[in-house]
Write a protein that holds these residues in place. Structure first.
Motif, PDB file in Angstrom:
ATOM      1  N   ILE A 122       0.984  14.367  21.359  1.00 33.79           N
ATOM      2  CA  ILE A 122       0.193  13.156  21.166  1.00 33.79           C
ATOM      3  C   ILE A 122      -1.175  13.557  20.649  1.00 33.79           C
ATOM      4  N   VAL A 123      -1.531  13.109  19.451  1.00 35.39           N
ATOM      5  CA  VAL A 123      -2.844  13.402  18.885  1.00 35.39           C
ATOM      6  C   VAL A 123      -3.781  12.246  19.209  1.00 35.39           C
ATOM      7  N   GLU A 124      -4.899  12.555  19.831  1.00 38.36           N
ATOM      8  CA  GLU A 124      -5.868  11.523  20.183  1.00 38.36           C
ATOM      9  C   GLU A 124      -6.872  11.295  19.059  1.00 38.36           C
ATOM     10  N   SER A 125      -7.386  12.385  18.464  1.00 36.46           N
ATOM     11  CA  SER A 125      -8.435  12.203  17.455  1.00 36.46           C
ATOM     12  C   SER A 125      -8.614  13.465  16.631  1.00 36.46           C
ATOM     13  N   LEU A 126      -9.142  13.273  15.425  1.00 40.96           N
ATOM     14  CA  LEU A 126      -9.655  14.349  14.584  1.00 40.96           C
ATOM     15  C   LEU A 126     -11.029  13.901  14.120  1.00 40.96           C
ATOM     16  N   GLU A 127     -12.048  14.681  14.450  1.00 37.36           N
ATOM     17  CA  GLU A 127     -13.419  14.279  14.146  1.00 37.36           C
ATOM     18  C   GLU A 127     -14.152  15.384  13.396  1.00 37.36           C
ATOM     19  N   SER A 128     -14.922  14.985  12.404  1.00 37.68           N
ATOM     20  CA  SER A 128     -15.777  15.927  11.675  1.00 37.68           C
ATOM     21  C   SER A 128     -16.830  15.136  10.927  1.00 37.68           C
ATOM     22  N   GLU A 129     -17.903  15.791  10.606  1.00 39.54           N
ATOM     23  CA  GLU A 129     -18.914  15.191   9.753  1.00 39.54           C
ATOM     24  C   GLU A 129     -18.476  15.302   8.295  1.00 39.54           C
ATOM     25  N   PRO A 130     -18.798  14.313   7.454  1.00 44.25           N
ATOM     26  CA  PRO A 130     -18.482  14.445   6.025  1.00 44.25           C
ATOM     27  C   PRO A 130     -19.135  15.696   5.435  1.00 44.25           C
ATOM     28  N   ILE A 131     -18.379  16.416   4.641  1.00 43.35           N
ATOM     29  CA  ILE A 131     -18.866  17.651   4.023  1.00 43.35           C
ATOM     30  C   ILE A 131     -19.257  17.365   2.585  1.00 43.35           C
ATOM     31  N   ARG A 132     -20.477  17.707   2.224  1.00 37.93           N
ATOM     32  CA  ARG A 132     -20.924  17.511   0.845  1.00 37.93           C
ATOM     33  C   ARG A 132     -20.276  18.551  -0.059  1.00 37.93           C
ATOM     34  N   VAL A 133     -19.536  18.070  -1.042  1.00 36.99           N
ATOM     35  CA  VAL A 133     -18.814  18.962  -1.949  1.00 36.99           C
ATOM     36  C   VAL A 133     -19.778  19.509  -2.990  1.00 36.99           C
ATOM     37  N   GLU A 134     -19.798  20.815  -3.111  1.00 34.79           N
ATOM     38  CA  GLU A 134     -20.725  21.461  -4.034  1.00 34.79           C
ATOM     39  C   GLU A 134     -20.455  21.028  -5.475  1.00 34.79           C
ATOM     40  N   GLY A 135     -21.492  20.629  -6.176  1.00 30.82           N
ATOM     41  CA  GLY A 135     -21.374  20.250  -7.583  1.00 30.82           C
ATOM     42  C   GLY A 135     -21.125  18.785  -7.825  1.00 30.82           C
ATOM     43  N   GLY A 136     -20.770  18.032  -6.766  1.00 27.89           N
ATOM     44  CA  GLY A 136     -20.602  16.591  -6.906  1.00 27.89           C
ATOM     45  C   GLY A 136     -19.548  16.195  -7.921  1.00 27.89           C
ATOM     46  N   ILE A 137     -19.764  15.045  -8.559  1.00 27.57           N
ATOM     47  CA  ILE A 137     -18.784  14.476  -9.490  1.00 27.57           C
ATOM     48  C   ILE A 137     -18.488  15.418 -10.652  1.00 27.57           C
ATOM     49  N   LEU A 138     -19.520  16.060 -11.176  1.00 29.83           N
ATOM     50  CA  LEU A 138     -19.346  16.911 -12.355  1.00 29.83           C
ATOM     51  C   LEU A 138     -18.822  18.298 -12.009  1.00 29.83           C
ATOM     52  N   GLY A 139     -18.899  18.671 -10.735  1.00 35.45           N
ATOM     53  CA  GLY A 139     -18.481  20.007 -10.348  1.00 35.45           C
ATOM     54  C   GLY A 139     -19.428  21.093 -10.810  1.00 35.45           C
ATOM     55  N   ILE A 140     -20.667  20.712 -11.127  1.00 30.98           N
ATOM     56  CA  ILE A 140     -21.664  21.675 -11.607  1.00 30.98           C
ATOM     57  C   ILE A 140     -22.745  21.817 -10.544  1.00 30.98           C
ATOM     58  N   PRO A 141     -22.962  23.013  -9.999  1.00 36.75           N
ATOM     59  CA  PRO A 141     -23.988  23.193  -8.973  1.00 36.75           C
ATOM     60  C   PRO A 141     -25.347  22.683  -9.444  1.00 36.75           C
ATOM     61  N   GLY A 142     -26.017  21.907  -8.602  1.00 32.83           N
ATOM     62  CA  GLY A 142     -27.340  21.381  -8.916  1.00 32.83           C
ATOM     63  C   GLY A 142     -27.334  20.062  -9.646  1.00 32.83           C
ATOM     64  N   SER A 143     -26.143  19.595 -10.082  1.00 32.41           N
ATOM     65  CA  SER A 143     -26.084  18.340 -10.840  1.00 32.41           C
ATOM     66  C   SER A 143     -26.000  17.112  -9.934  1.00 32.41           C
ATOM     67  N   ASP A 144     -25.866  17.317  -8.627  1.00 34.08           N
ATOM     68  CA  ASP A 144     -25.657  16.208  -7.702  1.00 34.08           C
ATOM     69  C   ASP A 144     -26.917  15.892  -6.890  1.00 34.08           C
ATOM     70  N   PHE A 145     -28.070  15.920  -7.560  1.00 32.03           N
ATOM     71  CA  PHE A 145     -29.322  15.639  -6.852  1.00 32.03           C
ATOM     72  C   PHE A 145     -29.497  14.145  -6.597  1.00 32.03           C
ATOM     73  N   LEU A 146     -28.779  13.298  -7.357  1.00 28.86           N
ATOM     74  CA  LEU A 146     -28.813  11.862  -7.117  1.00 28.86           C
ATOM     75  C   LEU A 146     -27.617  11.453  -6.253  1.00 28.86           C
ATOM     76  N   PRO A 147     -27.817  10.524  -5.310  1.00 31.06           N
ATOM     77  CA  PRO A 147     -26.716  10.109  -4.436  1.00 31.06           C
ATOM     78  C   PRO A 147     -25.468   9.653  -5.186  1.00 31.06           C
ATOM     79  N   ILE A 148     -25.643   8.987  -6.331  1.00 41.12           N
ATOM     80  CA  ILE A 148     -24.488   8.485  -7.065  1.00 41.12           C
ATOM     81  C   ILE A 148     -23.640   9.612  -7.652  1.00 41.12           C
TER      82      ILE A 148
END
Length: 266
Positions: free
Chosen positions: A99-125
């Motif tokens: 019986i699984v009760e829960s799986l909990e974790s904080e959201p992990i920020r993916v490096e590079g964001g939408i473009l997959g380029i490090p440093g390109s995700d300085f804007l929340p969008i």
């Protein structure tokens, strides 16, 4: 006899989980400076009606480090992923129930964001946050060399993608066959090995294990944006679907376990 031994141990994953039993007898002594996470058993699942507490175990497992590679996403685990579950046995048939009760974790920020380029995700969008979720039943020792079979999906969040975008679904999950290795993946991956259980505490009983799997496939994304309009963008950015041999899970896990009879007397 094997099931009775399995009930004695449960080292659990991830994520987001993760646990397995029967290996504690092989555990090596803990290091003197071992930093052990704190555990609470307040969230243990409620047992089925007429269940014998003496035949049930509650496990709180915390993945504290490792790596998860899903296609083009290569993410280090730097925030704990916690899973709480119970496993027990029918006193007549010895059939196991998990019986699984829960799986909990904080959201992990993916490096590079939408473009997959490090440093390109300085804007929340431009930022992407990923969070593991359970997507099916948990199985302990379903077959030789597999200590836990975990079905999961990854929630992918971004202002444009909405709140329902996932990699994998309940119907088509990411299925991890977690064990100690050496693994037997198709190329280009090569075999990898985890580390066997190590007892690090006796009260509560805590086992440290590194679980691995690099022979699993990762399906496409689903429900990204209105009517799934952005599924293709997520798949392109993430390299999905990703065939077996191109993905890796490495979970260093601390698992604390207590019997329900012990919990009832605590």
């Amino acid at each position: 006899m094997r099931r009775t031994t399995a009930r004695r141990a449960a080292a659990a994953v991830l994520g987001t989980v993760v646990g397995m039993a029967g290996l504690a007898a092989q555990a090596a002594p803990a290091a003197a400076d071992e930093e052990i996470p704190e555990f609470s058993f307040e969230g243990c699942p409620e047992l089925p009606a007429n269940a014998d507490p003496n035949l049930w175990l509650c496990t709180v497992a915390k993945i504290t480090s490792g790596r998860l590679t899903l296609g083009g996403i290569d993410q280090e685990i730097h925030q704990p992923i916690t899973i709480v579950y119970a496993n027990g046995y029918d006193p007549v048939t010895f059939e196991e129930t998990v019986i699984v009760e829960s799986l909990e974790s904080e959201p992990i920020r993916v490096e590079g964001g939408i473009l997959g380029i490090p440093g390109s995700d300085f804007l929340p969008i431009m930022q992407i946050h990923a969070q593991p979720q359970l997507a099916g039943e948990l199985e302990l020792s379903p077959e030789p060399d597999v200590l836990m079979r975990q079905r999961m999906k990854i929630s992918v969040r971004n202002p444009l993608l909405g709140d329902s975008c996932t990699i994998g679904t309940d119907e088509d999950p990411i299925t991890l066959d977690l064990g100690l290795g050496p693994t037997n993946p198709p190329p280009p991956n090569e075999p990898i090995t985890g580390s066997p259980p190590t007892d690090v505490s006796t009260d509560p009983w805590v086992v440290k294990t590194t679980f691995v799997d690099n022979a699993f496939a990762v399906p496409k994304s689903a429900n990204c944006g209105p009517f799934g309009w952005f599924n293709g963008i997520v798949d392109w950015q993430s390299g999905l679907p990703s065939p077996a041999g191109s993905n890796t899970a490495i979970f260093t896990t601390y698992s604390a376990s207590k019997g329900y009879a012990q919990l009832g007397n605590a």
